[in-house]
Design a protein around this motif. Structure first.
Motif, PDB file in Angstrom:
ATOM      1  N   PRO A   1       0.805  -1.224   0.000  1.00 28.23           N
ATOM      2  CA  PRO A   1       0.000   0.000   0.000  1.00 28.23           C
ATOM      3  C   PRO A   1       0.840   1.276   0.000  1.00 28.23           C
ATOM      4  CG  PRO A   1       0.225  -0.778   2.238  1.00 28.23           C
ATOM      5  CD  PRO A   1       1.004  -1.737   1.368  1.00 28.23           C
ATOM      6  N   PHE A   2       2.185   1.155  -0.134  1.00 26.08           N
ATOM      7  CA  PHE A   2       3.047   2.307   0.080  1.00 26.08           C
ATOM      8  C   PHE A   2       3.544   2.970  -1.200  1.00 26.08           C
ATOM      9  CE2 PHE A   2       3.892  -0.309   3.984  1.00 26.08           C
ATOM     10  CZ  PHE A   2       3.171   0.511   4.833  1.00 26.08           C
ATOM     11  N   GLY A   3       3.159   2.479  -2.346  1.00 21.66           N
ATOM     12  CA  GLY A   3       3.601   3.120  -3.573  1.00 21.66           C
ATOM     13  C   GLY A   3       5.057   2.859  -3.868  1.00 21.66           C
ATOM     14  N   TYR A   4       5.782   3.907  -4.210  1.00 23.52           N
ATOM     15  CA  TYR A   4       7.191   3.759  -4.592  1.00 23.52           C
ATOM     16  C   TYR A   4       8.122   3.705  -3.385  1.00 23.52           C
ATOM     17  CZ  TYR A   4       5.821   4.794  -9.390  1.00 23.52           C
ATOM     18  OH  TYR A   4       5.247   4.747 -10.638  1.00 23.52           O
ATOM     19  N   VAL A   5       7.775   4.450  -2.338  1.00 24.58           N
ATOM     20  CA  VAL A   5       8.647   4.565  -1.169  1.00 24.58           C
ATOM     21  C   VAL A   5       7.868   4.166   0.077  1.00 24.58           C
ATOM     22  CG1 VAL A   5      10.081   6.109   0.212  1.00 24.58           C
ATOM     23  CG2 VAL A   5       9.902   6.454  -2.263  1.00 24.58           C
ATOM     24  N   PRO A   6       8.328   3.156   0.843  1.00 22.75           N
ATOM     25  CA  PRO A   6       7.639   2.798   2.091  1.00 22.75           C
ATOM     26  C   PRO A   6       7.500   4.004   3.008  1.00 22.75           C
ATOM     27  CG  PRO A   6       9.256   1.135   1.529  1.00 22.75           C
ATOM     28  CD  PRO A   6       9.474   2.275   0.562  1.00 22.75           C
ATOM     29  N   PHE A   7       6.323   4.177   3.584  1.00 27.88           N
ATOM     30  CA  PHE A   7       6.049   5.358   4.408  1.00 27.88           C
ATOM     31  C   PHE A   7       6.906   5.384   5.672  1.00 27.88           C
ATOM     32  CE2 PHE A   7       3.343   8.106   7.150  1.00 27.88           C
ATOM     33  CZ  PHE A   7       3.362   9.226   6.316  1.00 27.88           C
ATOM     34  N   SER A   8       7.488   4.246   6.031  1.00 25.02           N
ATOM     35  CA  SER A   8       8.350   4.200   7.227  1.00 25.02           C
ATOM     36  C   SER A   8       9.533   5.151   7.108  1.00 25.02           C
ATOM     37  CB  SER A   8       8.855   2.775   7.456  1.00 25.02           C
ATOM     38  OG  SER A   8       9.573   2.307   6.331  1.00 25.02           O
ATOM     39  N   PHE A   9       9.941   5.472   5.875  1.00 29.06           N
ATOM     40  CA  PHE A   9      11.043   6.411   5.707  1.00 29.06           C
ATOM     41  C   PHE A   9      10.669   7.801   6.216  1.00 29.06           C
ATOM     42  CE2 PHE A   9      12.247   3.366   2.250  1.00 29.06           C
ATOM     43  CZ  PHE A   9      13.425   2.950   2.842  1.00 29.06           C
ATOM     44  N   ALA A  10       9.382   8.120   6.205  1.00 27.33           N
ATOM     45  CA  ALA A  10       8.934   9.428   6.672  1.00 27.33           C
ATOM     46  C   ALA A  10       8.669   9.447   8.169  1.00 27.33           C
ATOM     47  CB  ALA A  10       7.675   9.855   5.920  1.00 27.33           C
ATOM     48  N   THR A  11       8.529   8.270   8.778  1.00 29.94           N
ATOM     49  CA  THR A  11       8.163   8.206  10.192  1.00 29.94           C
ATOM     50  C   THR A  11       9.272   7.660  11.090  1.00 29.94           C
ATOM     51  OG1 THR A  11       7.195   5.990   9.886  1.00 29.94           O
ATOM     52  CG2 THR A  11       5.729   7.894   9.587  1.00 29.94           C
ATOM     53  N   ASN A  12      10.393   7.276  10.503  1.00 38.41           N
ATOM     54  CA  ASN A  12      11.459   6.635  11.281  1.00 38.41           C
ATOM     55  C   ASN A  12      11.974   7.511  12.412  1.00 38.41           C
ATOM     56  OD1 ASN A  12      13.551   4.603  11.778  1.00 38.41           O
ATOM     57  ND2 ASN A  12      14.960   6.127  10.932  1.00 38.41           N
ATOM     58  N   ARG A  13      12.070   8.820  12.159  1.00 37.28           N
ATOM     59  CA  ARG A  13      12.612   9.725  13.177  1.00 37.28           C
ATOM     60  C   ARG A  13      11.691   9.793  14.401  1.00 37.28           C
ATOM     61  NH1 ARG A  13      16.448  13.730  12.038  1.00 37.28           N
ATOM     62  NH2 ARG A  13      15.962  13.382   9.828  1.00 37.28           N
ATOM     63  N   VAL A  14      10.395   9.858  14.156  1.00 39.49           N
ATOM     64  CA  VAL A  14       9.438   9.900  15.259  1.00 39.49           C
ATOM     65  C   VAL A  14       9.471   8.588  16.041  1.00 39.49           C
ATOM     66  CG1 VAL A  14       6.987  10.027  15.855  1.00 39.49           C
ATOM     67  CG2 VAL A  14       7.922  11.534  14.095  1.00 39.49           C
ATOM     68  N   THR A  15       9.510   7.470  15.317  1.00 40.91           N
ATOM     69  CA  THR A  15       9.557   6.160  15.968  1.00 40.91           C
ATOM     70  C   THR A  15      10.786   6.037  16.860  1.00 40.91           C
ATOM     71  OG1 THR A  15       8.395   5.171  14.099  1.00 40.91           O
ATOM     72  CG2 THR A  15       9.570   3.686  15.568  1.00 40.91           C
ATOM     73  N   THR A  16      11.926   6.489  16.355  1.00 38.14           N
ATOM     74  CA  THR A  16      13.167   6.434  17.134  1.00 38.14           C
ATOM     75  C   THR A  16      13.061   7.284  18.391  1.00 38.14           C
ATOM     76  OG1 THR A  16      14.471   6.075  15.116  1.00 38.14           O
ATOM     77  CG2 THR A  16      15.649   6.852  17.055  1.00 38.14           C
ATOM     78  N   PHE A  17      12.492   8.474  18.266  1.00 39.11           N
ATOM     79  CA  PHE A  17      12.351   9.375  19.422  1.00 39.11           C
ATOM     80  C   PHE A  17      11.445   8.765  20.488  1.00 39.11           C
ATOM     81  CE2 PHE A  17       9.997  12.817  21.551  1.00 39.11           C
ATOM     82  CZ  PHE A  17      11.056  13.458  22.177  1.00 39.11           C
TER      83      PHE A  17
END
Length: 352
Positions: free
Chosen positions: A295-311
């Motif tokens: 469901p993520f198209g060309y780029v997995p959405f996790s690349f946009a949320t990784n910083r928040v997840t890490t914090f």
């Protein structure tokens, strides 16, 4: 090139990858004269300056810098002028065509870094020599803004502080400087046009070419072993750099899925990467076939949320950390959109 007759002497070949680095390559070549690796009787080092696709005076600058070195060291540096650019192609050529057959360790180095400590390369070789579980030893990347305490303005300092702590460098591969056992390196082949080669190399090393689960004991570093690189100075440069990384990671993820689906692992994967994947149109065809992916198209959405997840996973969360995370996450979302658009337009493969 003839083999070294003394079996106790370890051959080490180091590739320096230079694309339009006329302003930095001379300083790095001169910097090599300070490295104790070249003074050791038990090591036979050879450096390959792999100038690739250069439209400036990189080759001439490297030649001038080499000519200024003492003769013993001068003889240990070779300069290769390649018409075609691209780091993945150049790393591929260094491993499989340029490095000596008898080399036991291969080093990988960018042309725009600085080695402040004279023992850096020697320590890296020694780590691989004495720790049989290791396949790769990495150098800790340090930003010039931090190391030299440069007065570069608030924006650059903000950029310099934004990415720290997102990854564990000791279990990652930073393509700016690392060393690898040659037996492992020669199992690896890089598809032509691959935008981000170090993440691809890391995946192959950790899984022994996808033939086993990830083994993080194969990669390590030491906080005392580091190099200095030029920190990004502006927002435009940051967007370009981050977009390349996200595109490269998305392409790598798509390739891993393809390899898994086709049962390509171990020797079979090596053979495939050395043949089909070297064709100039192979990577573009594979990306077009594999992406977009629901469901993520060309780029997995996790690349946009990784910083928040890490914090959120941190035990201690500070107000400063919250602000930096918020600013960084906004930038990550913008990069995610830019990367997705480039992939949609077919501009991902070969993006430098």
């Amino acid at each position: 090139m003839q083999a070294v007759s003394d079996a106790s002497v370890l051959c080490v070949d180091i590739g320096i990858f230079a694309h339009n680095e006329a302003e930095t390559i001379g300083a790095l070549v001169a910097n090599l004269a300070e490295q104790t690796l070249f003074d050791r009787a038990d090591i036979d080092p050879l450096v390959w300056v792999m100038a690739n696709g250069c439209s400036d005076d990189t080759v001439a600058a490297a030649e001038t810098a080499r000519a200024a070195l003492p003769e013993p060291l001068r003889d240990r540096i070779r300069i290769v002028d390649l018409a075609q650019g691209g780091k993945s192609r150049t790393v591929q050529r260094f491993i499989h065509a340029q490095a000596r057959d008898q080399a036991g360790i291969l080093g990988f180095m960018d042309a725009d870094i600085v080695l402040p400590e004279p023992e850096t390369l020697s320590h890296m070789v020694e780590a691989l020599r004495t720790r049989p579980e290791l396949q790769v030893f990495v150098s800790r990347p340090v930003k010039d803004v931090t190391h030299f305490d440069l007065d570069v303005g608030r924006v650059t300092r903000l950029i310099a502080s934004g990415g720290d702590g997102l990854t564990n460098y000791r279990k990652s591969i930073c393509g700016q400087l690392y060393m690898m056992r040659s037996r492992m390196a020669r199992q690896i082949a890089l598809p032509a046009g691959l935008p981000v080669e170090d993440g691809f190399v890391r995946a192959l090393v950790l899984t022994d070419l996808f033939s086993a689960p990830e083994d993080f004991t194969r990669i390590d570093g030491d906080p005392a072993v580091f190099h200095v690189y030029t920190s990004i100075r502006g927002i435009g440069e940051l967007l370009h750099h981050q977009t390349r990384l996200v595109i490269g990671s998305a392409i790598n993820a798509a390739l891993y899925g393809f390899f898994n689906r086709e049962g390509l692992r171990g020797a079979a994967l090596h053979d495939y990467l050395m043949t089909e994947a070297q064709q100039e149109d192979w990577l573009n065809h594979r990306v077009t076939t594999e992406l977009p992916r629901r469901p993520f198209g060309y780029v997995p959405f996790s690349f946009a949320t990784n910083r928040v997840t890490t914090f959120l996973r941190r035990d201690k969360r500070t107000a400063k950390g919250f602000v930096m995370t918020a600013i960084g996450s906004g930038m990550d979302l913008l990069v995610y959109i830019r990367a997705s658009l480039r992939m949609w337009r077919g501009q991902g493969v070969g993006f430098w």
